[in-house]
Design an enzyme around this catalytic site. Structure first.
Site, PDB file in Angstrom:
ATOM      1  N   SER A   1       0.839  -1.197   0.000  1.00 41.16           N
ATOM      2  CA  SER A   1       0.000   0.000   0.000  1.00 41.16           C
ATOM      3  C   SER A   1       0.882   1.258   0.000  1.00 41.16           C
ATOM      4  CB  SER A   1      -0.938  -0.041   1.211  1.00 41.16           C
ATOM      5  OG  SER A   1      -1.902   0.967   1.153  1.00 41.16           O
TER       6      SER A   1
ATOM      7  N   ARG B   1     -11.699   5.983  10.590  1.00 38.51           N
ATOM      8  CA  ARG B   1     -11.240   4.600  10.564  1.00 38.51           C
ATOM      9  C   ARG B   1     -12.336   3.654  10.057  1.00 38.51           C
ATOM     10  NH1 ARG B   1      -6.662   2.052   9.617  1.00 38.51           N
ATOM     11  NH2 ARG B   1      -6.419   0.114  10.777  1.00 38.51           N
TER      12      ARG B   1
ATOM     13  N   ASP C   1      -8.849  -6.440  -4.582  1.00 33.52           N
ATOM     14  CA  ASP C   1      -8.448  -5.125  -4.077  1.00 33.52           C
ATOM     15  C   ASP C   1      -8.989  -4.049  -5.007  1.00 33.52           C
ATOM     16  OD1 ASP C   1      -7.242  -2.865  -3.078  1.00 33.52           O
ATOM     17  OD2 ASP C   1      -5.201  -3.655  -3.147  1.00 33.52           O
TER      18      ASP C   1
ATOM     19  N   HIS D   1      -8.113  -5.062  -0.128  1.00 36.66           N
ATOM     20  CA  HIS D   1      -6.814  -4.405   0.026  1.00 36.66           C
ATOM     21  C   HIS D   1      -6.018  -5.009   1.184  1.00 36.66           C
ATOM     22  CE1 HIS D   1      -3.811  -1.367  -0.487  1.00 36.66           C
ATOM     23  NE2 HIS D   1      -4.013  -0.843   0.705  1.00 36.66           N
ATOM     24  N   ASP D   2      -6.695  -5.449   2.223  1.00 35.26           N
ATOM     25  CA  ASP D   2      -6.015  -6.018   3.390  1.00 35.26           C
ATOM     26  C   ASP D   2      -5.334  -7.346   3.096  1.00 35.26           C
ATOM     27  OD1 ASP D   2      -6.356  -4.021   5.193  1.00 35.26           O
ATOM     28  OD2 ASP D   2      -7.974  -4.972   6.327  1.00 35.26           O
TER      29      ASP D   2
END
Length: 389
Positions: free
Chosen positions: A169, A239, A333, A366-367
């Site tokens: 990232s 968040r 992602d 994405h994680d």
């Protein structure tokens, strides 16, 4: 560990060795008294960086690997601070003896970026001029600034060349910038789940997150330390928004679906397990992370664009790169899509550089770059095993 003594600087392993883990680690701090010129034009007269090391630096110092962290990461990459510590470092599944990034072979460095809130100079650290937290006075830092400060840390450790620079990232952007700014100092760059710049949609997500923080009544224009408050509501919302973008729809569906916490109450308290998860993550983050750091990290993401000075030509921006590359993307992602990784691959190939590219089928969004995935880890292991040190 770095120990300063009359004989010079001696580097040893910080971990207690066992066969399955890096073991117990300790954070360290490097202090720099020479001014740092920032891309914004501002100058930091002095600064310090928190870091950790794993493994042993070899005699010719050719086996060093630096890990660059993403938006909310820090220097605690692997291991634990105590036997009773429940949480290992954020990339512990990757780094350690016999793991893909093998500390039997490599000397691994993790650091907290400048502007961070986990031990490096940042908005919450003390301004030596005022003896109060920097707060809103801490300057904006960029990916380019981080890379320059990271070279200072390498110089401090006596390391001239990195065997590899690796990051996911925002960390991947730093790895890319390393290859551009210091082509002679990095042999391999591993860019994972990243992009050469942000899309308009990603910039929009960051702006919504910042506005949530900046419009919190307890933000006080960034000087909330003096008011003994924390803009928790804004940071919590920021968040929660971030978590939505880090996960794929499939991952959220598989984990939560439309599961209810209890019977329907027909109100605005938590009804769905998805809501409960987001609130938990938001509350946890707001209690651990500094809002001013979050603002600066997202701005660094927005600003990074190595092709900007080349009329948008990424190939031209990479013309002086010498490192070999591994670029990895994940099919699910949607925030840093595989198409963005392929832009990097094309620009590298345009310059006749050696590039390996893997597009990994994964459901985590994405994680995925943080997850223990057999195929993904096998790719990293194979590439890293072939690096000569």
């Amino acid at each position: 560990m770095v120990k300063n003594n009359s004989a010079g600087t001696h580097i040893t392993n910080t971990s207690i060795t066992d066969t399955s883990s890096i073991g117990i680690v300790a954070a360290q701090t490097a202090y720099f008294n020479e001014p740092l010129q920032l891309k914004s034009g501002e100058i930091l007269p002095q600064f310090h960086l928190a870091y950790e090391t794993y493994g042993t630096l070899n005699v010719d110092k050719s086996n060093a690997v630096m890990i660059c962290h993403a938006l909310s990461g820090n220097h605690h990459v692997a291991g634990r601070y105590a036997e009773t510590d429940k949480n290992a470092g954020w990339w512990d599944n990757l780094v350690g003896p016999n793991k893909p990034l093998d500390t039997n072979k490599f000397f691994v460095i993790g650091l907290n970026n400048l502007g961070g809130c986990h031990g490096s100079s940042g908005p919450s650290s003390i301004n030596p001029t005022t003896n109060k937290p920097f707060g809103a006075d801490f300057p904006i830092v960029t990916v380019e600034d981080w890379v320059v400060s990271q070279t200072r840390l390498l110089d401090y450790l006596g390391i001239k060349t990195l065997a590899a620079i690796i990051g996911g990232s925002l960390g991947g952007m730093q790895a890319l910038q390393w290859s551009i700014a210091y082509p002679e100092r990095v042999k391999h760059a591993l860019v994972i789940a990243s992009a050469p710049n942000l899309t308009a949609q990603n910039i929009a997500f960051n702006e919504v997150a910042r506005q949530a923080i900046m419009t919190d009544p307890e933000f006080y224009a960034g000087d909330y330390y003096a008011h003994h408050t924390v803009p928790k509501r804004g940071l919590r919302i920021a968040r929660m928004l971030g978590h939505i973008t880090y996960l794929s729809d499939d991952a959220m569906g598989e984990k939560f679906g439309r599961k209810l916490k209890d019977t329907l109450k027909y109100g605005f308290d938590v009804e769905f397990e998805m809501e409960s998860y987001l609130r938990y993550q938001g509350d946890k983050f707001a209690g651990e992370f500094d809002a001013n750091t979050y603002l600066r990290m997202t701005r660094a993401l927005d600003y990074y664009d190595p092709a900007l000075e080349y009329d948008g030509d990424l190939s031209a921006a990479l013309k002086n790169v010498k490192a070999q590359f591994l670029v990895v993307s994940f099919t699910s992602d949607w925030r840093f899509s595989p198409a963005r990784s392929r832009e990097i691959v094309k620009a590298l190939l345009d310059n006749e550089l050696t590039v390996s590219y893997a597009e990994v089928t994964a459901a985590h969004g994405h994680d995925a770059f943080l997850m223990r995935d057999t195929h993904y880890h096998a790719i990293l292991r194979a590439y890293l095993q072939n690096i000569e040190v």
